[in-house]
Design an enzyme around this catalytic site. Structure first.
Site, short mmCIF file in Angstrom:
data_model
loop_
_atom_site.label_atom_id
_atom_site.label_comp_id
_atom_site.label_asym_id
_atom_site.label_seq_id
_atom_site.Cartn_x
_atom_site.Cartn_y
_atom_site.Cartn_z
CE LYS A 163 -4.40 -2.20 1.25
NZ LYS A 163 -5.21 -2.29 2.54
NE ARG A 169 -6.76 -9.01 0.63
CZ ARG A 169 -7.16 -7.88 -0.70
NH1 ARG A 169 -6.36 -6.91 -0.58
NH2 ARG A 169 -7.64 -8.57 -1.43
#
Length: 312
Positions: free
Chosen positions: A227, A267
């Site tokens: 991210k 995840r």
């Protein structure tokens, strides 16, 4: 139900009692996801990729047919269904445990019908009023993520008094709504929503104070993989953020720390590093609880040996 050993009941028996954080591998069946859009867009490529992730140590596979990258536009529901259902069906046939990454109730219900065990909803149910009814009816595990708006507007919603307190309060409201809809607590997993309405520095307090979210009593999923906030952290001397594929080592570091803090699952896009990381965290925690030199019992034995068992 707290800590990495907590497991929502509907998951397969092989995932119970592992005594470590689970690893969820990402299978993006999309042309436009931020880090790997288009690489696994055909069903055959997506299935092959999913099976490769399982071979690398993924416990779960998260199949998504709609990108949630910042600025992404929505796809038609028919397109989303066509992308994910054949992939889910084939992965389940190969013995994989599958999650459907969707905000749409109709997609969630169809995916569970094809064998998905988990509904991973980045909107926490706010994008579709019918979602909670599907979850209650199917009995699937449900990941409720912290969310404030769709990808095209979420960066404008990064406004918090205290991000950890605000996220916990807003997730508690989702739990209350789930309960009112008939969803059982043992179905619910919470996700702090890293990167969603959290463009930069707001992510770090959520990770640093993750035990506070774990202490709320539900399993916690952490999705930090590749991210933006990791890209900014790893920026080069010119200030240019590291590209997504250069963020995997940082992702694995987050996986280790999240596992040590009690996350139920991480995840990730690159599985092998995080699969190692969660096992290191589990061994580290076992080492903390194991008796070591200088414990009371060992000192008592040493004293007995020195005095010949005398109690004088």
């Amino acid at each position: 139900m707290t800590g990495p050993s907590a497991r929502p009941a509907p998951l397969p028996a092989r995932l119970h009692g592992l005594d470590r954080t689970l690893v969820m591998g990402v299978v993006n069946v999309t042309p436009d996801s931020f880090s790997d859009g288009g690489r696994w867009f055909t069903p055959g490529a997506a299935v092959a990729h999913g099976l490769e992730l399982v071979a690398q140590g993924a416990d779960l596979l998260d199949v998504g047919g709609e990108s949630t990258r910042p600025g992404a536009r929505r796809v038609a529901v028919e397109d989303e269904l066509a992308r994910v259902l054949p992939v889910i069906e084939q992965l389940v046939a190969h013995g994989a445990t599958v999650s459907i990454d969707t905000t749409r109730a109709v997609v969630a219900e169809a995916a569970v019908g094809r064998g998905a065990s988990i509904v991973n909803d980045v909107s926490g149910g706010l994008a579709d009023d019918e979602m909670y009814g599907v979850v209650a009816r199917t009995g699937a595990v449900y990941v409720a993520m912290h969310w404030r708006g769709h990808a095209d507007v979420m960066d404008d919603l990064d406004d918090y008094d205290d991000v950890v307190t605000d996220v916990r309060r807003e997730l508690a409201a989702r739990v209350a709504a789930l309960r009112a809809a008939g969803v059982r607590d043992e179905q619910v997993v919470l996700d702090p929503g890293l990167g969603f309405a959290k463009a930069g520095s707001s992510n770090w307090p959520l990770l640093a104070r993750l035990p506070e979210l774990v202490a709320d009593g539900f399993p916690v999923l952490v999705g930090a993989s590749r991210k933006r906030f990791l890209g900014h952290l790893l920026a080069g001397p010119d200030g240019e953020p590291a590209p997504p594929l250069a963020r995997d080592r940082a992702t694995a570091a987050v996986s280790a720390l999240a596992a040590a803090a009690g996350a139920w699952c991480v995840r990730v896009h690159e599985v092998a590093g995080s699969a190692d990381a969660v096992r290191v965290a589990a061994a580290w925690q076992r080492g903390q609880s194991a008796p070591g030199p200088g414990t009371d019992d060992e000192l008592a034995v040493d004293e007995d040996a020195r005095t010949g068992g005398s109690t004088r």
